[in-house]
Design an enzyme around this catalytic site. Structure first.
Site, mmCIF file in Angstrom:
data_model
loop_
_atom_site.group_PDB
_atom_site.id
_atom_site.type_symbol
_atom_site.label_atom_id
_atom_site.label_comp_id
_atom_site.label_asym_id
_atom_site.label_seq_id
_atom_site.Cartn_x
_atom_site.Cartn_y
_atom_site.Cartn_z
ATOM 1 N N ASP B 11 25.833 -17.294 -29.891
ATOM 2 C CA ASP B 11 25.479 -16.690 -31.185
ATOM 3 C C ASP B 11 26.750 -16.548 -31.774
ATOM 4 O O ASP B 11 27.633 -16.104 -31.540
ATOM 5 C CB ASP B 11 24.662 -15.360 -31.056
ATOM 6 C CG ASP B 11 23.216 -15.602 -30.775
ATOM 7 O OD1 ASP B 11 22.859 -16.652 -30.493
ATOM 8 O OD2 ASP B 11 22.829 -14.483 -30.395
ATOM 9 N N ASP B 130 9.527 -19.622 -31.510
ATOM 10 C CA ASP B 130 9.484 -18.561 -30.918
ATOM 11 C C ASP B 130 8.223 -18.001 -31.114
ATOM 12 O O ASP B 130 7.122 -18.216 -31.789
ATOM 13 C CB ASP B 130 10.133 -17.367 -31.971
ATOM 14 C CG ASP B 130 11.717 -17.495 -32.132
ATOM 15 O OD1 ASP B 130 12.203 -18.244 -31.167
ATOM 16 O OD2 ASP B 130 12.466 -17.376 -33.416
#
Lengths: 192, 251
Positions: B11, B130
């Site tokens: 990230d 997701d």
């Protein structure tokens, strides 16, 4: 100077980055004189065979590639373009290798994406490389095995991982993205 | 034999890795290029960089970073976060990214998948999904998992494939962060429903979890973040373990 053919395909920058890491100067170009006089020429690429052949023909780069006498390396789509025909857009290609390019039959995941090894290896391109080593592939079309085949990869069916005829070399995998093994293969080409 | 891929995910915020990184021999743990180099040495198979920078002005930093990664790293890598137009994708691909990962923007505008695939090829387009189990089915959530939709993960994956996606990155929101294992059922269903590769994500806590997802589903790859960054599961050790269990991995 190494010339990287500039045409409507992706991944060109990655090839230049790999050459820079290996300490070779290169130029991305579609200039005929630069291509003719380069020590070596690389035809990189990810893209569509029909679109790429059209682009080359419009600029007469197809004839130019066939007239080159220095070592030439085709990568991925570059290999397809060096065959005589591709199913991707049903297009006649350069015909350096007497092989047809076909789409993988749907017996497994397509694209063939990831690391795969070889089942046969020969020639100076693979000096110091063992068949157990893996290289990175990403493609939905493959070339048949012919007398020009230097290495075979098996995914769904056996296909040409690398080919060689005269001054023309081609690999289906991406040496520029294949860690140390890929660097060794690129270096072997650059040292030809 | 095609190998199962192990993919560390980083990230990135304003050009730096977030979440802690615990490699002792990295001088600057926040430098994504240093961490990426470490993963190359460890023989990770691919890398994913997700830009979680909130502001558009900071996007430039990410694009510059992608250029630095491409210059230094000889592994394929995917970038994602904030890509909502073909031009966004083009900037990242021309900076050197091999693939772009798109999520909410693809769901809201499936033609974006087709547009990027037509210009750069399907292999460049990873559609990230997701998903959360609602008691009946595994449903798609968008906007970083905040907004439920009425489409199941299987339906959306099939649609994304038809639109030209080259790969699916499937994250189980139920499993993510729990370290209790990948969600086998949805990974299995989605992998079976599409003919493109599927990356399993969310829930990895032990080496056995990787073995389980590779033996019980036909996923092509498994992704994790903190367990790799903190060195809880070193990539070389994981590969040795999987190889010992008869799973084909690149050594």
């Amino acid at each position: 100077m190494i010339a990287i053919l500039k045409y409507n395909a992706g991944n060109i920058q990655s090839v230049q980055n790999a050459l820079t890491r290996l300490g070779y100067e290169s130029v991305v170009t579609d200039d005929k004189k630069e291509l003719m006089t380069a020590e070596k020429v690389i035809i990189p690429g990810v893209g569509h065979a029909l679109g790429a052949m059209k682009y080359l023909a419009e600029r007469e780069l197809d004839k130019l590639i066939l007239s080159l006498r220095q070592p030439v390396l085709g990568i991925c789509l570059g290999l397809h373009l060096m065959c005589h025909y591709s199913d991707e857009g049903s297009v006649k290609c350069l015909g350096i290798f007497d092989a047809a390019v076909k789409k993988f039959p749907p017996f497994d995941k397509v694209p063939h994406m990831g690391w795969n090894n070889f089942s046969a290896l020969k020639g100076s391109l693979f000096r110091g490389v063992s068949a157990a080593e893996d290289v990175y592939y990403v493609h939905s079309y493959y070339s048949e095995i012919t007398d020009y085949t230097l290495a075979i990869c098996d995914y769904v069916l056996p296909f040409s991982a690398a080919m060689h005829r005269d001054n023309y070399y081609a690999v289906q995998f991406h040496p520029e993205k294949s860690a140390d093994t890929g660097s060794a293969i690129l270096r072997n080409f650059l040292e030809l | 034999m095609l190998k199962k891929r192990i993919i560390p995910c980083l990230d990135i915020k304003e050009g730096r890795t977030v979440k802690g990184v615990n490699f002792v021999d990295i001088r600057d743990a926040g430098d994504p290029v240093g961490l990426a180099r470490k993963y190359v040495e460890q023989r990770a198979d691919e890398l994913v960089f997700l830009d979680i920078t909130a502001t558009i002005e900071k996007r430039k930093t990410f694009i510059e970073l992608v250029g630095r990664i491409a210059a230094e790293i000889n592994l394929p890598f995917t970038v994602g976060g904030g890509i909502s137009t073909i031009d966004d994708a083009a900037l990242l691909i021309s900076a050197g990214a091999d693939k772009v990962s798109i999520n909410t923007s693809a769901f809201q505008n499936p033609d974006l998948i087709t547009g990027i695939a037509k210009r750069f090829g399907s292999q460049c387009v990873t559609v990230a999904i997701d998903t959360r189990f609602n008691g009946m089915d595994w449903m798609v959530y968008i906007n970083a998992g905040n907004t439920p939709t009425s489409l199941s993960a299987v339906e959306w994956a099939k649609r994304a494939e038809r639109q030209g996606a080259g790969e699916i990155l499937l994250t189980s929101m139920n499993a993510d962060g729990t370290k209790s294992g990948f969600s086998i059922d949805v990974t299995k269903e989605v992998s079976k429903s599409v003919s493109i590769p599927v990356i399993a994500s969310g829930g990895a806590g032990t080496m056995e979890h990787f073995r389980e997802v590779f033996t019980k589903t036909t996923c092509s790859a498994a992704l994790a973040a903190s367990i790799f960054h903190y060195g809880e599961i070193p990539v070389p050790g994981l590969k040795e373990y999987l190889s010992g269990k008869g799973i084909n991995v690149r050594r």
